[in-house]
Design a protein around this motif. Structure first.
Motif, PDB file in Angstrom:
ATOM      1  N   THR A  93      -3.450 -46.107   9.193  1.00 52.74           N
ATOM      2  CA  THR A  93      -2.946 -46.005  10.559  1.00 52.74           C
ATOM      3  C   THR A  93      -2.624 -44.545  10.866  1.00 52.74           C
ATOM      4  N   TRP A  94      -2.408 -44.277  12.150  1.00 50.36           N
ATOM      5  CA  TRP A  94      -2.093 -42.911  12.560  1.00 50.36           C
ATOM      6  C   TRP A  94      -0.785 -42.429  11.923  1.00 50.36           C
ATOM      7  N   TYR A  95       0.187 -43.329  11.781  1.00 50.34           N
ATOM      8  CA  TYR A  95       1.475 -42.945  11.216  1.00 50.34           C
ATOM      9  C   TYR A  95       1.347 -42.579   9.738  1.00 50.34           C
ATOM     10  N   GLU A  96       0.316 -43.147   9.072  1.00 50.49           N
ATOM     11  CA  GLU A  96       0.071 -42.793   7.679  1.00 50.49           C
ATOM     12  C   GLU A  96      -0.643 -41.452   7.550  1.00 50.49           C
ATOM     13  N   LEU A  97      -1.344 -41.057   8.594  1.00 50.56           N
ATOM     14  CA  LEU A  97      -2.091 -39.797   8.562  1.00 50.56           C
ATOM     15  C   LEU A  97      -1.266 -38.608   9.037  1.00 50.56           C
ATOM     16  N   GLU A 126      -0.141 -36.202  -3.085  1.00 49.74           N
ATOM     17  CA  GLU A 126       0.342 -37.448  -2.473  1.00 49.74           C
ATOM     18  C   GLU A 126       0.204 -37.435  -0.956  1.00 49.74           C
ATOM     19  N   HIS A 127       0.206 -36.253  -0.339  1.00 47.23           N
ATOM     20  CA  HIS A 127       0.069 -36.126   1.122  1.00 47.23           C
ATOM     21  C   HIS A 127      -1.186 -35.315   1.475  1.00 47.23           C
ATOM     22  N   PHE A 128      -2.221 -35.507   0.676  1.00 49.09           N
ATOM     23  CA  PHE A 128      -3.434 -34.700   0.853  1.00 49.09           C
ATOM     24  C   PHE A 128      -4.070 -34.929   2.220  1.00 49.09           C
ATOM     25  N   LEU A 129      -4.174 -36.173   2.637  1.00 50.83           N
ATOM     26  CA  LEU A 129      -4.767 -36.471   3.944  1.00 50.83           C
ATOM     27  C   LEU A 129      -3.927 -35.903   5.082  1.00 50.83           C
ATOM     28  N   GLN A 130      -2.593 -35.975   4.941  1.00 53.15           N
ATOM     29  CA  GLN A 130      -1.718 -35.431   5.979  1.00 53.15           C
ATOM     30  C   GLN A 130      -1.855 -33.916   6.084  1.00 53.15           C
ATOM     31  N   PHE A 131      -1.977 -33.248   4.922  1.00 51.40           N
ATOM     32  CA  PHE A 131      -2.200 -31.798   4.955  1.00 51.40           C
ATOM     33  C   PHE A 131      -3.547 -31.469   5.607  1.00 51.40           C
TER      34      PHE A 131
END
Length: 621
Positions: free
Chosen positions: A255-259, A330-335
């Motif tokens: 979901t967008w909140y996970e990204l 752990e936050h690779f996609l968010q980065f």
């Protein structure tokens, strides 16, 4: 083999290509194989002519004496006279004091039907030694070599202007190809001469050329701008799966909140700001870049290696104080998403800013189309004070960030796989890519002569490539190894290391040879290298590494890319995406280089291609 008729240094008359006019030239050299003479016109233009296009001076003197019986009025009215005896632009013709005779008008029209008239136009710029500043100037439709390319349609607009001093301007020869325009120009000149007998005349030519858009034009760049971010996210999601087989595509979408996470985006901004701070420190030498269109040379501070060392100290201190770098994995996609958002925002800022800059600051690659220019970059060297945005992004946040991400992934592998030490495959990948990063920063000055700096503007293409693609795709092998361990034998390790060393030697030696030749072509250490002289005053290397293939540095780069992927094993094709993509990228870049060099060097480049037939892969391509 026919004997040579003219000697080096002899002054003769050479026919200008595409016309029937002969001008005074000096013989520079003679190629016995092609039977072509390299000659130099009095304006500095160097061309290759056939022997039947060159005539001795005596034949023209006889022709001049034979025509001395013609009437004075005919001699005064002729426009097809030699360059060395052309009338000063500041002195009106005597015939302008009275009406022009009908016979004179008929003669002018008849002469223009028979020959292609060549006129002198002022050219403010002069070539700057051995630099490659042509890409910094106006579009290359004004290259001298373009006179030899009849397929290019150039429309010239001639305007009359007053100029007090004409002697300081340099000259370039431009041929006019349309007979209808001769009549229109001639009538304007005659009217101006009759109305303003005391005015001086100087001609300015502006050429308008339809540019060939790269990357498939507007549809192609739209597809790239929309598709690359989506493709990057899907690729990382695929790699995180337990079984990253292509049969499992598409991966489950978050979901967008996970990204998106504001804290992660704040950490990215902090990283970017830290690198800006390091780049502004008054350490490291200051060098000049290649000349711009107005002759200026921008100054650049070379302190990338210092920034890398300072970054290492900060990261090492943070780890000692308990910083958990596994947070990056752990936050690779968010980065990755944060970097995408930042690169798009930066691209919008760059395009908006470029709308207010003078035309001379624009990139030669810009086209006038808003969508294409947003992608390719409109402004060549966007700066805020002395801070050069494009030069900074080229090596700092993305390249140093790549090394930091690799370190975080190494620690994540040890944590998730419960290892006391990293795997041999992870050590190889980290070591190889760290060497690549350090080499780039150590040779930071060489980036000033690359196409990215001297030709392409700073837009979405470079912003996304430098800030997103490099750190998150080039670290893909290490990202794969975190969840998919690969056990490799020592004999296989030896083969991989040998391959890496081979690629690096080719890459570094080729680039070092090229950079040394650009800095000082007369260096005694380069005296053994063979060259081909070009009409721009520069030489092309046809021996050494650059006589092996046309782009030996690309060959070394691709060999190293393969060595980075081999430690991941052969269970999945996904780790080999990088070397596949990189091959397509360098083949496309080689095609761009080929296009620019062919326009710039003309016949000399064709001769170079005959001497060095293979582009990247010897005996293959």
């Amino acid at each position: 083999m026919p004997s040579r008729k003219f000697a080096d240094g002899e002054v003769v008359r050479g026919r200008w290509p595409g016309s029937s006019l002969y001008y005074e030239v000096e013989i520079l050299s003679h190629d016995s194989s092609s039977q072509l003479y390299t000659v130099k016109y009095i304006d500095g233009t160097e061309l290759e002519l056939k022997e039947n296009d060159i005539k001795p001076l005596t034949s023209f003197r006889q022709r001049k004496s034979a025509s001395s019986s013609s009437s004075p009025s005919r001699r005064r009215g002729s426009r097809s006279r030699s360059r060395s005896r052309s009338r000063s632009p500041g002195r009106p013709p005597k015939s302008s004091r009275r009406s022009i005779s009908a016979s004179h008008q008929a003669e002018v029209k008849e002469t223009k039907k028979e020959i292609l008239e060549v006129k002198l136009t002022p050219l403010v710029l002069a070539p700057f030694g051995n630099s490659i500043s042509r890409y910094n100037g106006e579009p290359e439709c004004i290259e001298r070599n373009d006179v030899l390319q009849p397929h290019r349609r150039v429309q010239e607009k001639i305007r009359l202007s007053q100029e007090s001093d004409y002697t300081s301007a340099r000259h370039s020869l431009h041929a006019r190809r349309e007979e209808a325009k001769f009549k229109e120009m001639d009538s304007k000149e005659e009217k101006a001469a009759l109305k303003e007998p005391g005015s001086s005349r100087a001609f300015e030519s502006t050429a308008t050329v339809t540019k060939d858009l790269e990357f498939g034009g507007v549809p192609g760049v739209c597809l790239l701008m929309l598709g690359l971010p989506v493709f990057l996210v899907l690729l990382l999601l695929m790699c995180k799966q337990k079984d990253p087989s292509l049969l499992n595509f598409p991966p489950p979408l978050p979901t967008w909140y996970e990204l998106w996470e504001p804290k992660v985006f704040g950490a990215y901004l902090l990283w970017f700001s830290l690198q800006v701070l390091f780049s502004l420190l008054p350490i490291g030498k200051v060098v000049e870049g290649t000349p711009l269109v107005d002759g200026r040379r921008l100054k650049y501070r070379i302190n990338g290696m210092y920034a890398f060392i300072l970054t290492s100290v900060v990261v090492g201190t943070s780890l000692y104080w308990g910083l958990d770098l596994c947070y990056v994995y752990e936050h690779f996609l968010q980065f990755a998403l944060g970097a995408i958002v930042f690169s798009v925002a930066l691209s919008v800022f760059l395009y908006t800013r470029s709308l207010k800059v003078p035309r001379k600051e624009l990139s030669p690659a810009s086209s006038g189309n808003a969508i294409y220019d947003f992608f390719i970059g409109r402004e060549l060297n966007p700066r805020i004070g002395v801070f050069d945005l494009k030069y900074f992004c080229e090596l700092r946040p993305g390249l140093i960030g790549w090394a930091l991400i690799n370190l975080a992934l190494l620690l994540a592998e040890m944590k998730l796989q419960h290892r006391a030490t990293p795997s041999l495959a992870m050590i190889l990948v980290n070591s190889f890519q760290l060497l690549y990063v350090v080499d780039a920063l150590w040779n930071e000055e060489a980036v000033l002569t690359t196409m990215d700096i001297i030709h392409d503007g700073f837009g979405f293409m470079l912003a996304f490539g430098d800030l997103v693609w490099v750190p998150f795709i080039y670290s893909f092998q290490a990202f794969y190894l975190v969840n998919h361990p690969s056990e490799i034998s020592w004999p296989f390790v030896s083969v991989i290391i040998a391959l890496k060393v081979c690629g690096y030697v080719i890459f570094r030696c080729a680039n070092s040879q090229k950079n040394a030749f650009r800095k000082n072509p007369t260096d005694p250490r380069l005296a053994h290298l063979k060259t081909i002289h070009t009409s721009t005053g520069k030489n092309l290397l046809v021996s050494g590494w650059w006589g092996f293939v046309r782009h030996p540095n690309y060959l070394g780069d691709l060999i190293m890319a393969l060595a980075w992927s081999l430690p991941c094993g052969f269970n999945h094709i996904l780790p080999y995406f990088y070397v596949t993509y990189f091959t397509m990228l360098l083949i496309h870049r080689e095609a761009r280089d080929e296009h620019h060099c062919k326009k710039k060097y003309g016949l000399a480049w064709e001769k170079y291609c005959q001497r060095v037939p293979y582009r990247i892969f010897p005996y293959i391509y």
